[in-house]
Design an enzyme around this catalytic site. Sequence first.
Site, mmCIF file in Angstrom:
data_model
loop_
_atom_site.group_PDB
_atom_site.id
_atom_site.type_symbol
_atom_site.label_atom_id
_atom_site.label_comp_id
_atom_site.label_asym_id
_atom_site.label_seq_id
_atom_site.Cartn_x
_atom_site.Cartn_y
_atom_site.Cartn_z
ATOM 1 N N LYS A 170 0.842 -1.179 0.000
ATOM 2 C CA LYS A 170 0.000 0.000 0.000
ATOM 3 C C LYS A 170 0.888 1.244 0.000
ATOM 4 O O LYS A 170 1.840 1.334 0.789
ATOM 5 C CB LYS A 170 -0.907 0.006 1.226
ATOM 6 C CG LYS A 170 -1.939 -1.113 1.232
ATOM 7 C CD LYS A 170 -2.998 -0.910 0.171
ATOM 8 C CE LYS A 170 -4.145 -1.885 0.308
ATOM 9 N NZ LYS A 170 -5.215 -1.619 -0.684
ATOM 10 N N ASP A 195 -9.656 0.051 -9.777
ATOM 11 C CA ASP A 195 -10.355 -0.544 -8.626
ATOM 12 C C ASP A 195 -11.531 0.337 -8.235
ATOM 13 O O ASP A 195 -12.660 0.124 -8.663
ATOM 14 C CB ASP A 195 -9.388 -0.729 -7.465
ATOM 15 C CG ASP A 195 -10.052 -1.287 -6.202
ATOM 16 O OD1 ASP A 195 -11.257 -1.615 -6.238
ATOM 17 O OD2 ASP A 195 -9.378 -1.407 -5.165
ATOM 18 N N LYS A 239 -14.579 -6.212 -6.520
ATOM 19 C CA LYS A 239 -14.802 -6.438 -5.091
ATOM 20 C C LYS A 239 -16.293 -6.633 -4.855
ATOM 21 O O LYS A 239 -17.109 -5.840 -5.336
ATOM 22 C CB LYS A 239 -14.271 -5.275 -4.251
ATOM 23 C CG LYS A 239 -12.756 -5.189 -4.227
ATOM 24 C CD LYS A 239 -12.275 -3.998 -3.425
ATOM 25 C CE LYS A 239 -10.745 -3.963 -3.375
ATOM 26 N NZ LYS A 239 -10.237 -2.710 -2.764
ATOM 27 N N GLU A 273 -2.072 -0.015 -9.136
ATOM 28 C CA GLU A 273 -3.519 -0.079 -8.950
ATOM 29 C C GLU A 273 -4.080 1.267 -8.502
ATOM 30 O O GLU A 273 -3.568 1.877 -7.564
ATOM 31 C CB GLU A 273 -3.848 -1.154 -7.905
ATOM 32 C CG GLU A 273 -5.332 -1.357 -7.659
ATOM 33 C CD GLU A 273 -5.594 -2.486 -6.675
ATOM 34 O OE1 GLU A 273 -6.722 -2.546 -6.146
ATOM 35 O OE2 GLU A 273 -4.670 -3.310 -6.427
ATOM 36 N N ASP A 317 -0.362 -0.519 -4.863
ATOM 37 C CA ASP A 317 -1.720 0.017 -4.803
ATOM 38 C C ASP A 317 -1.707 1.381 -4.104
ATOM 39 O O ASP A 317 -1.396 1.474 -2.917
ATOM 40 C CB ASP A 317 -2.633 -0.953 -4.036
ATOM 41 C CG ASP A 317 -4.083 -0.500 -4.016
ATOM 42 O OD1 ASP A 317 -4.417 0.508 -4.659
ATOM 43 O OD2 ASP A 317 -4.900 -1.177 -3.355
#
Length: 368
Positions: free
Chosen positions: A163, A242, A266, A217, A191
């Site tokens: 992250k 995303d 998701k 991402e 991400d």
Amino acid sequence: MKIKKVEVFAARLLLKEPFIISYVQLDDMPTIITKLETDEGVIGWGEAVPDQNVTGETWESTYQVIQHELAPLLINESPFAIDRIHKKFNGKIDGVPSAKAALDIALYDLMGKITGQPVYQLIGGKAHEELQVPQVISIKEPEEMAADAQRYVEAGFRNIKIKVGTNATMDIQRIQAVRQAIGEVTQLRVDANQGWNRIDTLKVIRETADCNVDWYEQPVKAHDLRSLKEIRAVSPQKVMVDEGVHNIQDLVNVIGMRAADMLNIKLMKSGGIYPALALANLAEAAEMPCQVGSMVESAIGTMAGAHLAMSRSIIETNEMVGPLMFSRDVAAVTYDGDVIQLSDAPGLGLEVDEEYLKSITRFSCYIQ
């Protein structure tokens, strides 16, 4: 067979360590667990993990929406009437995808148990031999993230996701430090969770070109498809969307603009397994590889995502990591090294520990 009762549990799961991404730090994970019961006593379990920065829902609002708006629509419905039920949901209230997912997942668990089949068999069969999961590393100082990554690789993980999305200069150092720590063989994914702008993204991609990142991402804000398109056009590495895709209309826009190489599906964004299947099918038509991502769900949401990932060849990767991040979960999920195990047990294949669930529940209700 008809649904006769819905129970809703607002619980909080303790994390092993704080989970830190670009826009939030979580010390525990708020979740909404749903339990559906038929007139023949069959039980189905579902879960919502809302994110007010992504789905526009809070823990409290999701509980209220399920209790007052959505759950009453299920009473006396067949668990198999999945298309009609989603139309009823969408006709009653727009959006609220994680609230809808909590009931959708429970419906699929019911369908599997009633037919004696694991969920993946109901939605496409076994498309993969195994499902590898990554280890996900929260935002920390570069050397701390590198140490975490090295430890996970030594434990047998072949994929590392980090992250980032705070300060671009520091994020470059984080990416470089982690790549140096894990060597050249281990896969590395980055991400930003919408944390950069277009200029910062291009700087990061340029200065980490030698780090062999699998993909970057959601580098920019969810709505900024124009920047995402411009980034993709010049990036030597893949770009994954995303937060920019919640539903089929969003994906139509991304595909039409050629704004991304890959899609992160998701269940909490899409509204459950049923609408997620539509996303996977459209992505396959556009030759856009997919991933099933995670909002750090308990065993329930995790296994729902795993069954979805197993059922579609276009879904090439997954992040079914939630159970690895909790001190204790509401059900047992088995990992063989970095491979999540799916059994042939009916439905999601879980035995939920209701006593423990009730012990971590802050408030609950039932509808019948």
